[in-house]
Design a protein around this motif. Structure first.
Motif, short mmCIF file in Angstrom:
data_model
loop_
_atom_site.label_atom_id
_atom_site.label_comp_id
_atom_site.label_asym_id
_atom_site.label_seq_id
_atom_site.Cartn_x
_atom_site.Cartn_y
_atom_site.Cartn_z
N THR A 56 0.82 -1.21 0.00
CA THR A 56 0.00 0.00 0.00
C THR A 56 0.86 1.27 0.00
O THR A 56 1.87 1.34 0.69
CB THR A 56 -0.90 0.01 1.26
OG1 THR A 56 -1.61 -1.23 1.30
CG2 THR A 56 -1.88 1.15 1.23
N MET A 57 0.41 2.25 -0.77
CA MET A 57 1.06 3.55 -0.79
C MET A 57 0.72 4.30 0.50
O MET A 57 -0.36 4.11 1.07
CB MET A 57 0.58 4.39 -1.98
CG MET A 57 0.92 3.80 -3.32
SD MET A 57 2.66 3.90 -3.69
CE MET A 57 2.69 5.47 -4.50
N GLY A 58 1.63 5.16 0.92
CA GLY A 58 1.38 6.00 2.09
C GLY A 58 0.46 7.15 1.73
O GLY A 58 0.00 7.29 0.60
N ARG A 59 0.21 8.01 2.71
CA ARG A 59 -0.71 9.14 2.50
C ARG A 59 -0.21 10.12 1.45
O ARG A 59 -1.00 10.78 0.78
CB ARG A 59 -0.93 9.87 3.82
CG ARG A 59 -1.71 9.04 4.79
CD ARG A 59 -1.93 9.78 6.08
NE ARG A 59 -2.55 8.86 7.02
CZ ARG A 59 -3.25 9.25 8.05
NH1 ARG A 59 -3.41 10.52 8.29
NH2 ARG A 59 -3.78 8.37 8.86
N ASP A 60 1.12 10.22 1.29
CA ASP A 60 1.65 11.16 0.31
C ASP A 60 1.58 10.63 -1.12
O ASP A 60 1.94 11.32 -2.07
CB ASP A 60 3.08 11.56 0.67
CG ASP A 60 4.07 10.39 0.57
OD1 ASP A 60 3.67 9.27 0.17
OD2 ASP A 60 5.25 10.61 0.89
#
Length: 162
Positions: A56-60
């Motif tokens: 999963t990608m982070g919030r950024d």
């Protein structure tokens, strides 16, 4: 010095992209196929990952989400299941058995393949209803265990098949 190295490999590591615990290492890596990230699960002392999957990608939306205890636990469980299924599949390929009934007795006929790199072979064996071994012969690893081949072997008094 080697004791220090061994201690380091046995200790826990809990970093955003690298977790090591319970005999497993989770490493978040750049996914070569696209812009995203992947996680590789490697069992201690194994050269290849047991599992590689998307991460999963982070919030950024640029960097990966950091590993955490829950994710690591789920990854260990999933990778362990992959290994277990692989071992079951390999066992099923290398070990076959069937029951053959004749007018005089019931037999369990087994074929166990030994996948040696230099000299692969298989062992064909027969057991009676009390699980007493009646015969055991070495055969080619390509021997096909079927009801017909087992019946023929029994009828030929357990002589080595051609």
């Amino acid at each position: 010095m080697s004791d220090e190295i061994n201690q380091d490999s046995d200790s826990k590591t809990q970093e955003p992209r690298l977790w090591r615990d319970k005999g497993w290492t989770a490493r978040v890596i750049k996914n070569e196929d696209d812009e995203g990230w992947a996680v590789a699960m490697i069992k201690d002392d194994e050269p290849e990952p047991a599992l590689v999957g998307p991460w999963t990608m982070g919030r950024d939306k640029k960097n990966p989400k950091p590993l955490d205890a829950n994710a690591f636990g789920t990854l260990v469980k999933t990778a362990s299941e992959v290994i277990r299924r692989h071992e079951q599949q390999l066992h099923a390929i290398l070990h076959k058995s069937l029951m053959v009934s004749t007018d005089t007795a019931d037999f369990k006929i087994s074929l166990d393949i030994v996948p040696d790199d230099d000299d692969p072979y298989a062992m064909l064996s027969a057991h009676d209803a009390d699980n007493t071994q009646l015969a055991k012969v070495r055969v080619a690893p390509t021997f096909k265990l079927t009801k017909a081949s087992a019946t023929t072997w029994i009828e030929n008094e357990f002589r080595k098949p051609d």
